[in-house]
Design an enzyme around this catalytic site. Structure first.
Site, PDB file in Angstrom:
ATOM      1  N   CYS A 177      34.550   7.616  22.284  1.00 40.13           N
ATOM      2  CA  CYS A 177      36.003   7.762  22.123  1.00 40.13           C
ATOM      3  C   CYS A 177      36.465   7.276  20.750  1.00 40.13           C
ATOM      4  CB  CYS A 177      36.750   7.041  23.232  1.00 40.13           C
ATOM      5  SG  CYS A 177      36.599   5.247  23.159  1.00 40.13           S
ATOM      6  N   HIS A 178      35.610   6.605  19.985  1.00 42.56           N
ATOM      7  CA  HIS A 178      35.912   6.173  18.614  1.00 42.56           C
ATOM      8  C   HIS A 178      37.235   5.412  18.532  1.00 42.56           C
ATOM      9  CE1 HIS A 178      32.717   8.996  17.885  1.00 42.56           C
ATOM     10  NE2 HIS A 178      33.482  10.007  18.253  1.00 42.56           N
ATOM     11  N   CYS A 179      37.485   4.570  19.509  1.00 38.92           N
ATOM     12  CA  CYS A 179      38.728   3.786  19.575  1.00 38.92           C
ATOM     13  C   CYS A 179      39.956   4.687  19.641  1.00 38.92           C
ATOM     14  CB  CYS A 179      38.839   2.816  18.403  1.00 38.92           C
ATOM     15  SG  CYS A 179      37.500   1.616  18.359  1.00 38.92           S
ATOM     16  N   ALA A 180      39.782   5.878  20.197  1.00 35.96           N
ATOM     17  CA  ALA A 180      40.898   6.826  20.322  1.00 35.96           C
ATOM     18  C   ALA A 180      40.905   7.437  21.720  1.00 35.96           C
ATOM     19  CB  ALA A 180      40.769   7.912  19.266  1.00 35.96           C
TER      20      ALA A 180
END
Length: 113
Positions: free
Chosen positions: A67-70
């Protein structure tokens, strides 16, 4: 810093152009390299992003999936799983490395070297 930004935009431009040829790809974010950071997040229809990242890593291309911090952005896009694969570039990367990475994405997806 301006020279680094110019270099990384060039790498991103090259990646965005090369990935246009990959069947089933969805890239996230603006198409214009001037309006994005030096990374390309993407998914490929019928592929789990983790499987793409693992296959790229096996070829020597460092990539990440998740999720790449998203997480909220991935959920808003209705991604299932809520994740994408990501290639990131910086001052130490070369155009040859970007070309190799994008070629490996296409090779993995098509199954043809």
């Amino acid at each position: 810093m301006n020279r680094i930004a110019q270099h990384t935009r060039g790498l991103t431009r090259k990646a965005m152009e090369a990935l246009r040829n990959v069947k089933g790809i969805t890239k996230y974010g603006p198409e214009d390299p001037e309006r994005r950071t030096s990374l390309v997040a993407f998914n490929i229809a019928g592929w789990n992003p983790v499987d793409i990242a693992e296959a790229l890593n096996d070829t020597g291309v460092e990539s990440r999936a998740g999720c790449h911090c998203a997480t909220l952005a991935h959920r808003q896009l209705n991604l299932d799983p809520p994740a994408s694969c990501r290639l990131s570039f910086y001052l130490y990367n070369t155009l040859d490395e970007v070309e190799y990475a994008t070629h490996m994405v296409e090779e993995i997806v098509t199954g043809h070297p």
